[in-house]
Each structure stands twice: as structure tokens, then as C-alpha cells.
Design a protein around this motif. Structure first.
Motif, PDB file in Angstrom:
ATOM      1  N   THR A   1       0.825  -1.208   0.000  1.00 16.86           N
ATOM      2  CA  THR A   1       0.000   0.000   0.000  1.00 16.86           C
ATOM      3  C   THR A   1       0.860   1.259   0.000  1.00 16.86           C
ATOM      4  O   THR A   1       0.394   2.312  -0.397  1.00 16.86           O
ATOM      5  N   ARG A   2       2.104   1.134   0.496  1.00 16.35           N
ATOM      6  CA  ARG A   2       3.021   2.277   0.428  1.00 16.35           C
ATOM      7  C   ARG A   2       4.192   1.873  -0.467  1.00 16.35           C
ATOM      8  O   ARG A   2       5.227   1.421  -0.003  1.00 16.35           O
ATOM      9  N   GLU A   3       3.978   2.061  -1.765  1.00 13.06           N
ATOM     10  CA  GLU A   3       4.944   1.586  -2.752  1.00 13.06           C
ATOM     11  C   GLU A   3       6.167   2.483  -2.821  1.00 13.06           C
ATOM     12  O   GLU A   3       7.281   2.025  -3.014  1.00 13.06           O
ATOM     13  N   SER A   4       5.974   3.797  -2.669  1.00 17.57           N
ATOM     14  CA  SER A   4       7.089   4.730  -2.848  1.00 17.57           C
ATOM     15  C   SER A   4       7.738   5.078  -1.519  1.00 17.57           C
ATOM     16  O   SER A   4       7.111   5.019  -0.454  1.00 17.57           O
ATOM     17  N   THR A   5       9.013   5.450  -1.597  1.00 16.71           N
ATOM     18  CA  THR A   5       9.720   5.918  -0.405  1.00 16.71           C
ATOM     19  C   THR A   5       9.087   7.204   0.101  1.00 16.71           C
ATOM     20  O   THR A   5       9.073   7.488   1.299  1.00 16.71           O
ATOM     21  N   THR A   6       8.549   7.993  -0.806  1.00 21.61           N
ATOM     22  CA  THR A   6       7.809   9.204  -0.447  1.00 21.61           C
ATOM     23  C   THR A   6       6.730   8.882   0.591  1.00 21.61           C
ATOM     24  O   THR A   6       6.636   9.503   1.648  1.00 21.61           O
ATOM     25  N   ALA A   7       5.939   7.883   0.270  1.00 16.13           N
ATOM     26  CA  ALA A   7       4.836   7.496   1.161  1.00 16.13           C
ATOM     27  C   ALA A   7       5.356   6.887   2.457  1.00 16.13           C
ATOM     28  O   ALA A   7       4.762   7.074   3.520  1.00 16.13           O
ATOM     29  N   ARG A   8       6.487   6.171   2.365  1.00 17.33           N
ATOM     30  CA  ARG A   8       7.009   5.510   3.570  1.00 17.33           C
ATOM     31  C   ARG A   8       7.601   6.521   4.548  1.00 17.33           C
ATOM     32  O   ARG A   8       7.391   6.424   5.754  1.00 17.33           O
ATOM     33  N   TYR A   9       8.367   7.498   4.025  1.00 20.59           N
ATOM     34  CA  TYR A   9       8.928   8.506   4.935  1.00 20.59           C
ATOM     35  C   TYR A   9       7.804   9.306   5.578  1.00 20.59           C
ATOM     36  O   TYR A   9       7.840   9.583   6.782  1.00 20.59           O
TER      37      TYR A   9
ATOM     38  N   GLN B   1       4.809   8.338   6.222  1.00 21.81           N
ATOM     39  CA  GLN B   1       4.185   7.479   7.229  1.00 21.81           C
ATOM     40  C   GLN B   1       4.992   7.486   8.526  1.00 21.81           C
ATOM     41  O   GLN B   1       4.461   7.637   9.621  1.00 21.81           O
ATOM     42  N   TRP B   2       6.316   7.336   8.382  1.00 18.34           N
ATOM     43  CA  TRP B   2       7.168   7.210   9.576  1.00 18.34           C
ATOM     44  C   TRP B   2       7.154   8.485  10.410  1.00 18.34           C
ATOM     45  O   TRP B   2       6.858   8.469  11.598  1.00 18.34           O
ATOM     46  N   ILE B   3       7.476   9.623   9.783  1.00 16.62           N
ATOM     47  CA  ILE B   3       7.611  10.865  10.563  1.00 16.62           C
ATOM     48  C   ILE B   3       6.239  11.333  11.070  1.00 16.62           C
ATOM     49  O   ILE B   3       6.129  11.875  12.172  1.00 16.62           O
ATOM     50  N   THR B   4       5.190  11.053  10.289  1.00 13.95           N
ATOM     51  CA  THR B   4       3.853  11.453  10.735  1.00 13.95           C
ATOM     52  C   THR B   4       3.433  10.641  11.957  1.00 13.95           C
ATOM     53  O   THR B   4       2.826  11.166  12.892  1.00 13.95           O
ATOM     54  N   HIS B   5       3.801   9.351  11.959  1.00 19.95           N
ATOM     55  CA  HIS B   5       3.481   8.532  13.130  1.00 19.95           C
ATOM     56  C   HIS B   5       4.271   9.021  14.344  1.00 19.95           C
ATOM     57  O   HIS B   5       3.717   9.254  15.408  1.00 19.95           O
ATOM     58  N   LYS B   6       5.581   9.203  14.166  1.00 21.77           N
ATOM     59  CA  LYS B   6       6.438   9.624  15.284  1.00 21.77           C
ATOM     60  C   LYS B   6       5.948  10.920  15.933  1.00 21.77           C
ATOM     61  O   LYS B   6       5.925  11.039  17.149  1.00 21.77           O
ATOM     62  N   LEU B   7       5.639  11.911  15.089  1.00 22.72           N
ATOM     63  CA  LEU B   7       5.466  13.281  15.582  1.00 22.72           C
ATOM     64  C   LEU B   7       4.013  13.750  15.585  1.00 22.72           C
ATOM     65  O   LEU B   7       3.739  14.898  15.905  1.00 22.72           O
ATOM     66  N   SER B   8       3.096  12.871  15.184  1.00 25.80           N
ATOM     67  CA  SER B   8       1.717  13.350  15.154  1.00 25.80           C
ATOM     68  C   SER B   8       0.715  12.259  15.531  1.00 25.80           C
ATOM     69  O   SER B   8       0.108  12.297  16.595  1.00 25.80           O
ATOM     70  N   SER B   9       0.574  11.248  14.667  1.00 31.25           N
ATOM     71  CA  SER B   9      -0.512  10.284  14.910  1.00 31.25           C
ATOM     72  C   SER B   9      -0.236   9.401  16.135  1.00 31.25           C
ATOM     73  O   SER B   9      -1.165   8.822  16.705  1.00 31.25           O
ATOM     74  N   TRP B  10       1.026   9.318  16.557  1.00 31.36           N
ATOM     75  CA  TRP B  10       1.343   8.605  17.805  1.00 31.36           C
ATOM     76  C   TRP B  10       0.612   9.267  18.978  1.00 31.36           C
ATOM     77  O   TRP B  10       0.118   8.605  19.880  1.00 31.36           O
ATOM     78  N   GLN B  11       0.562  10.607  18.903  1.00 32.47           N
ATOM     79  CA  GLN B  11      -0.142  11.383  19.933  1.00 32.47           C
ATOM     80  C   GLN B  11      -1.620  10.979  19.987  1.00 32.47           C
ATOM     81  O   GLN B  11      -2.180  10.749  21.056  1.00 32.47           O
ATOM     82  N   ASP B  12      -2.230  10.859  18.806  1.00 37.66           N
ATOM     83  CA  ASP B  12      -3.646  10.481  18.756  1.00 37.66           C
ATOM     84  C   ASP B  12      -3.846   9.050  19.252  1.00 37.66           C
ATOM     85  O   ASP B  12      -4.854   8.720  19.861  1.00 37.66           O
ATOM     86  N   GLN B  13      -2.854   8.210  18.961  1.00 38.84           N
ATOM     87  CA  GLN B  13      -2.977   6.787  19.273  1.00 38.84           C
ATOM     88  C   GLN B  13      -2.689   6.479  20.740  1.00 38.84           C
ATOM     89  O   GLN B  13      -3.388   5.688  21.367  1.00 38.84           O
ATOM     90  N   PHE B  14      -1.618   7.111  21.276  1.00 40.36           N
ATOM     91  CA  PHE B  14      -1.152   6.732  22.610  1.00 40.36           C
ATOM     92  C   PHE B  14      -1.107   7.891  23.617  1.00 40.36           C
ATOM     93  O   PHE B  14      -0.705   7.706  24.760  1.00 40.36           O
ATOM     94  N   GLY B  15      -1.449   9.111  23.180  1.00 42.02           N
ATOM     95  CA  GLY B  15      -1.474  10.235  24.114  1.00 42.02           C
ATOM     96  C   GLY B  15      -0.117  10.875  24.379  1.00 42.02           C
ATOM     97  O   GLY B  15       0.044  11.578  25.385  1.00 42.02           O
ATOM     98  N   MET B  16       0.858  10.622  23.534  1.00 39.91           N
ATOM     99  CA  MET B  16       2.199  11.213  23.692  1.00 39.91           C
ATOM    100  C   MET B  16       2.864  11.185  22.318  1.00 39.91           C
ATOM    101  O   MET B  16       2.386  10.488  21.425  1.00 39.91           O
ATOM    102  N   LEU B  17       3.960  11.921  22.171  1.00 41.97           N
ATOM    103  CA  LEU B  17       4.705  11.815  20.920  1.00 41.97           C
ATOM    104  C   LEU B  17       5.526  10.519  20.932  1.00 41.97           C
ATOM    105  O   LEU B  17       5.888  10.016  21.991  1.00 41.97           O
ATOM    106  N   GLY B  18       5.849  10.045  19.742  1.00 42.03           N
ATOM    107  CA  GLY B  18       6.634   8.801  19.635  1.00 42.03           C
ATOM    108  C   GLY B  18       8.116   9.068  19.461  1.00 42.03           C
ATOM    109  O   GLY B  18       8.853   8.174  19.069  1.00 42.03           O
ATOM    110  N   CYS B  19       8.539  10.299  19.735  1.00 42.11           N
ATOM    111  CA  CYS B  19       9.947  10.676  19.576  1.00 42.11           C
ATOM    112  C   CYS B  19      10.444  11.185  20.916  1.00 42.11           C
ATOM    113  O   CYS B  19       9.756  11.950  21.591  1.00 42.11           O
ATOM    114  N   VAL B  20      11.671  10.753  21.307  1.00 43.65           N
ATOM    115  CA  VAL B  20      12.223  11.161  22.596  1.00 43.65           C
ATOM    116  C   VAL B  20      13.445  12.071  22.441  1.00 43.65           C
ATOM    117  O   VAL B  20      14.062  12.444  23.430  1.00 43.65           O
ATOM    118  N   GLY B  21      13.809  12.388  21.192  1.00 47.28           N
ATOM    119  CA  GLY B  21      14.894  13.338  20.963  1.00 47.28           C
ATOM    120  C   GLY B  21      16.296  12.786  21.142  1.00 47.28           C
ATOM    121  O   GLY B  21      17.232  13.538  21.376  1.00 47.28           O
TER     122      GLY B  21
END
Lengths: 275, 391
Positions: free
Chosen positions: B325-333, B335-355
Motif C-alpha cells: 500500500t506504500r509503494e514509494s519511499t515518499t509514502a514511507r517517509y 508514514q514514519w515521521i507522521t506517526h512519530k510526531l503526530s498520529s502517535w499522539q492520537d494513538q497513545f497520548g504522547m509523541l513517539g519521539c524522545v529526541g
């Protein structure tokens, strides 16, 4: 028929074929010491000149093909083998990408034939070294120079079990990280083809502190343009970068295009020269 | 708990002996070749004393230090992630049982290992463990192996005094000094928090007590009493470490920026550099994606199901019937950064990045998550034209 003969007749017949190659991938099969008896029990080894002179007539349920196509005779023979084979699996960099001998694809074969051989007129050869899949339909390609014996056994087990082989197509970097290796180019500055190369060797060279040589060919999402920039940053010149892309998998489309891009860029005449 | 102790370097050695005698498997930083890694610590001599590091995008180098510091470096090459969440493990084994008509007998693999003492874990990595606790152990279906491995963990944290150029924990509020309390559970974050101090008064560790178990450990090594002045010194060190950090993520806005950036033209730019090699996800202390793969022998007599780390940067990761479903690297990157810095918050109540900055240092192309987030922020403010639909 005796019981033994009936039992032999029910096992799938395996044939192992050789084209232009060093025999190393066939030896990987013979090197499966712990599994070799199980393999011999699971399949009927019907044609395998590297291991036995006994020849059982085809057709064969499974053919393993090593080597690349470099002569008109090869072209005829691979079609014959395809016709006799149920499942045809190519093994190794020669069979899947043309091997190191695909360097001839960038050379003048006539020229070196006349230099190397006393009687070049006796030779019947093609101008190119090409993978088996360029000539006949191939059911599965197993990468590597040589193939990894664990992956070879996996392909055989998958064939016998009627399932898909568990052969990852991601980068060597995954294997390094799963093993706990420290990244060679980042921690020591050595060039490494790992990010664009398919896993399968168990990250052999990086495990010993060396960069990857790309023996398993391009990974499924190889970004060679980006890696070329990184190799340049690490101090490689254009000629060396062309050479690292042109080894055992020189003919793999991604590595071939990468080497040509570097060669073209480095030969580009600066503004004011020929157009 | 206002109980300050002072450990000498000798006390640190005694602490390791004490933990091992009490049955803990001590895991901490040690030098392996060209890097500091997290591995088993058998004695104080296993710690990378006198070793420092420099980290830049796509570059990591060790160097000697002349002050004899035990913790004078930033994030090790790998976090504590594999300690509780190994790269590959057997989930179950199956054997063909001929006495039962050829059916398979399945044995579940159980974890029966010594409790872990995390020694020298940094604030970023400790926060990552807390995040994993939420993801893997606090939801309806718990990860049995992770939960078993986390049971009875003792945490001897070390406040970070030497952040690398790649670090940005201060901007995310995840370090360099760990919060005393896990904000999700309300439980203490550490049993002991050490801050390494080297000055005219000598080489010592200011120990702050987090739990009764931590106090007992401090008592066991007969650590001297400290004062509020010592604690002030420790805070001064981490304040200085925070002030030295040059990279940052805009914690207040990044969630919204990513949400607004789905069609940004930045994705094509970053994909031209991204190698889709998976290194960022493999070194990320919070990335938890896995796949299962089955292995069987040639005779079909035995089989095993393995759980293996996987990465959203591989084509197979999103493979379903018909293709990825994510054929291009465009879509994969994206997905990754959006999960880390945004949708992780919606999913688990915190960011997924610790710096921790590992994805910056260990990316062979030197892609910088802070730079990408900042660029997306600038472009979303500018109202960049939407790019063509990505596949």
C-alpha cells in the motif's frame, strides 16, 4: 517395482544445471552438510554433474540453474531445460544478474577475444552475459555470490511445502541491526553498499568491520543516487564508485544504471566544451 | 524524595556487584569496537570510562577523554530497546505428533530470565521504555514476553551531561534530566538517578533516590550523605547540557504541522535522499513494528513462528493482496515521521519521539528529523501548493 524404487519414484526429481559460472553456488548445495541427507531423502537428485555422474532422464519437477547466458549454445540449452522443468529456480548472481562476466556488456568482445585467444575463430560467444530470466520464464530467483546455503535450503523447503520462500528483499542494513552490528560507514567512514543491497548473507562483511560489496544485488527499494552522493562524501572518486557498482551484480538493472550515471557524470565535459 | 547521596567511583563498582549478587542481569553502556553499545555489564571495568563521542548526521566517532568520566558520551549506538524487545524471538514451536495422527503439538515459548537492572540509562531512553510500556504492556492485549522481561526492572538512570550535536531531548521535554515520575502511570521513573560530577572536589556521582529499592541500594553500598548543594550542582550540569543542544522540534506545533502536511512537496525532496534502508527505525528506541515469519524443516516435522523487527521503510511491510500500500519511499517517509510526531499522539497520548537523535546520526544519508519537521512547518505556513497524489 521394489518398495525402494516406488519410494524414489514418488519423490520430486531435482536437476541442477550449470551455465557460465564458477560452480560456487552448486557447491553451496553440497556444503549443506547437516541438511544434505534430509535433502536427498526429500527429493530425488536426478541430474547433478557436480555431485554424481548418474543421470536420470527428465522431465524434472525442480530445476536449479546456475550461471549466465554467454553463448548461442547456452541460449538453445536453457530453452530445452525450461521445457523439461516444472519449477525453475535460478541460483546466484550469474544466473540472476549475469555475474561478474557481465562486465563484457561494457566492453568490445571482439577486441579482447583477439588478444586473449590464439585461435579466436574457434570461439562462439555472445557480446553479452545475461541472466536466465532474459531468455526464459523463471519461477524464482535466489540471489547471492554465492547463494546463502540457509536460503537455498529454505527455497527447497518452501518448494516441498508448496509455500512462498521466506527470503527478505529489504536491505543488508536490516540484518546488521538485527545482529547488533555497529554501522560500518557511519562509525568508521568506510564505504558500504549495504543500504542499496538486498539482505541474505547475514551481513557477512559488516559483521567483520568491512563495508558491503553488494553480492546479493539491489534491495527492493534501492536509491543508488543517494548512496552515490554518500560514497562521494566518504571520499570515493567516480572511477571507484563505478567499480563498486560493477562487480558480481554489475548487470542488475539498478546497479547497471547507477554505474552508468556515475560514468556519464564524470565524463561530462565542462561548459564550453563539446556539447 | 529529598534524600541525596554521594557515590564514589568505587561505590559504583560496589553497586554493580550488589546488583549482580541480588540476581539482576545488569545492562548498560560498554565499548564495542567503534561504538558504545548497550550490553551486559559484569563489572565497573565494562563501562566505557574515558571514552567520549561526537555525533553528526551520518557520522559517529569515539575519542578518548582525559577526565576519566564513566558516562561522558551521548546516546549509545543502540538504545535499551533490544533488552526488553529483542530483534528476533520465537513465539511458539510446533512438532508433528505421529501418535496423534500427525497433528501438530504446539509449545508456547515462555520467558524465564533474570530481572534486569538498567545501569546508566539516559533520560531519552528511559522515556522510550515508558512509551513502550504503554504501547506493549498497558493495552487490552499485552505483549507477554515484553511484560515478563520488564517485570522487576531496577533503573539506575544517569542524567545526561554530554549531549551530542544530534540530540534534541530538551525541546521535547524528555531530558537531559529524567522526570522523577512517569507521566502515564504516576509511578517513579527510576530507583536511583546519578549525575556524574568531576570538579576540583573530585570525581563523584550525586545520587537522587527515586524509590525504597533505590534507597536500599544506596544503603548497601554505604553511600555518603549529600546535601541540597550537591543536588543543585547536578541540576546545574543538566541545565548546561540542555542549553548546549542545538537541534529542536517545536513540540507545541509539530502535531498540527504534520497533520496539515499530507500533500507537502517536501516528501519528494526527502525521498530523493532517503535510502529506504530502515536504519532510522531500527535504531529508534520507540519503533516497535514487527512481522511474524514461519520456518519449517525439509521433512515438515517441525515448525517455528518467529517474531522479528520490521520497518515501515521496507516494501514488504505494507504488502497485502495485490501489492504494497506504500509503494514509494515518499509514502514511507511520510508514514514514519507522521506517526512519530503526530498520529502517535492520537494513538497513545504522547509523541513517539524522545529526541535521542539516533535516526539522524545513523542515517547513511544524514536525513535530519528536526530539519524535515522544521521544513514542513515552514512550508505549511507558506501554504505550499499541494503535490500530486502520492502512491
Amino acid at each position: 517395482m521394489t518398495d525402494a524404487a516406488i519410494e524414489t519414484a514418488t519423490r520430486p526429481k531435482l536437476a541442477v544445471w550449470k551455465f557460465a559460472s564458477c560452480d560456487g553456488c552448486q557447491l553451496s548445495l553440497l556444503n549443506c552438510e547437516d541438511e544434505l541427507l534430509s535433502i536427498a531423502e526429500a527429493v530425488h537428485i536426478a541430474y547433478f554433474p557436480e555431485a554424481t555422474r548418474a543421470v536420470v532422464e527428465g522431465p524434472y519437477e525442480l530445476s536449479l540453474v546456475e550461471g549466465s547466458i554467454t553463448t548461442p549454445e547456452d541460449v538453445r540449452r536453457i530453452h530445452e531445460i525450461r521445457a523439461q522443468s516444472g519449477t525453475l529456480v535460478t541460483i546466484g548472481a550469474c544466473a540472476t544478474a549475469g555475474g561478474i562476466q557481465a562486465l563484457r556488456n561494457w566492453a568490445d568482445v571482439e577486441e579482447y577475444r583477439s588478444i586473449v585467444y590464439a585461435h579466436p575463430e574457434y570461439l562462439s560467444t555472445l557480446d553479452t552475459s545475461t541472466p536466465i530470466a532474459s531468455h526464459v520464464d523463471v519461477d524464482y530467483e535466489l540471489r547471492g555470490c554465492p547463494v546463502d546455503k540457509g536460503q537455498l535450503v529454505e527455497v527447497l523447503a518452501a518448494f516441498l511445502g508448496g509455500r512462498k520462500p521466506r527470503i527478505p528483499t529489504y536491505s543488508v542494513c536490516v540484518e546488521c541491526k538485527l545482529k547488533g552490528n555497529v554501522c560500518v560507514p557511519i562509525a568508521s567512514g568506510q564505504p558500504c553498499l549495504g543500504p542499496v543491497t538486498q539482505a541474505g548473507c547475514g551481513a557477512l562483511c559488516p559483521s567483520y568491520g568491512r563495508g558491503c560489496y553488494g553480492c546479493f544485488g539491489p534491495q527492493d527499494s534501492a536509491n543508488t543516487d543517494s548512496l552515490t552522493r554518500q560514497l562521494t562524501e566518504l571520499g570515493m572518486n567516480s572511477d571507484d564508485i563505478v567499480r563498486v557498482y560493477r562487480t558480481f551484480n554489475a548487470g542488475a538493472p539498478e546497479f547497471s544504471a547507477a554505474s552508468e550515471a556515475v560514468a556519464v557524470a564524470s565524463s561530462t565535459v565542462p561548459a564550453g566544451g563539446e556539447s | 524524595m529529598d534524600d541525596i547521596r554521594i557515590l564514589t567511583p568505587t561505590d559504583l563498582g560496589t553497586l554493580i556487584v550488589e546488583l549482580r549478587t541480588s540476581g539482576f542481569r545488569v545492562m548498560g553502556p560498554t565499548r564495542r569496537g567503534d561504538a558504545i553499545v548497550t550490553a551486559q555489564i559484569r563489572s565497573v571495568s565494562d563501562l566505557p570510562q574515558g571514552v567520549g563521542d561526537t555525533q553528526e548526521p551520518a557520522e559517529y566517532r569515539l575519542h578518548d577523554r582525559d577526565d576519566g568520566a564513566y558516562f561522558g558520551f551521548a546516546a549509545p549506538a543502540q538504545s535499551t530497546k533490544p533488552v526488553f524487545f529483542p530483534a528476533e524471538e520465537v513465539v511458539w514451536r510446533g512438532r508433528r505428533d505421529h501418535e496423534r495422527g500427525g497433528h501438530f503439538t504446539v509449545e508456547r515459548d515462555t520467558v524465564d530470565a533474570a530481572p534486569i537492572a538498567l545501569l546508566g540509562v539516559r533520560s531519552c531512553d528511559l522515556r522510550a521504555v515508558q512509551i513502550h510500556d504503554q504501547v506493549l504492556s498497558a493495552r487490552h492485549f499485552r505483549d507477554a514476553h515484553y511484560t515478563a522481561r520488564r517485570d522487576g526492572t531496577v533503573v539506575i538512570a544517569v542524567a545526561c551531561s554530554h549531549p551530542a550535536a544530534t540530540c534534541f531531548c530538551a525541546s521535547l521535554g524528555t531530558g537531559p534530566r529524567p522526570a522523577a515520575i512517569d507521566p502515564q502511570t504516576g509511578q517513579p521513573s527510576y530507583d536511583l538517578l546519578l549525575t556524574e560530577v568531576i570538579d576540583d572536589a573530585g570525581h563523584r556521582f550525586v545520587a537522587e533516590i527515586g524509590t525504597d529499592a533505590g534507597r536500599e541500594l544506596a544503603d548497601a553500598v554505604e553511600a555518603a550523605k549529600g546535601t541540597e548543594t550537591d543536588r543543585a550542582k547536578a541540576i546545574e550540569i543538566t541545565d548546561a547540557a540542555a542549553a548546549r543542544q542545538t537541534r529542536a522540534i517545536d513540540r507545541d506545533n509539530v502535531h498540527g504541522v504534520l497533520k496539515a502536511s499530507a500533500e507537502s512537496t517536501r516528501w519528494e525532496d526527502v525521498a530523493s535522499r532517503c535510502l529506504a534502508c530502515t536504519n532510522c527505525t531500527m535504531v529508534c528506541p520507540t519503533c516497535f513494528c514487527t512481522t511474524v515469519s514461519d520456518v519449517s524443516d525439509l521433512a515438515g516435522e517441525s515448525a517455528e513462528r518467529h517474531r522479528v523487527w520490521d520497518s515501515c521503510f521496507s516494501a514488504d511491510f505494507s504488502y497485502i493482496h495485490g501489492g504494497p500500500t506504500r509503494e514509494s519511499t515518499t509514502a514511507r517517509y511520510r508514514q514514519w515521521i507522521t506517526h512519530k510526531l503526530s498520529s502517535w499522539q492520537d494513538q497513545f497520548g504522547m509523541l513517539g519521539c524522545v529526541g535521542c537523535g539516533r535516526c539522524i546520526a545513523w542515517c547513511p544519508a544524514g536525513i535530519d528529523i528536526t530539519e524535515e519537521a522544521a521544513a514542513l512547518g515552514r512550508m505549511s505556513v507558506l501554504g505550499s501548493p499541494a503535490s500530486a497524489a502520492m502512491t
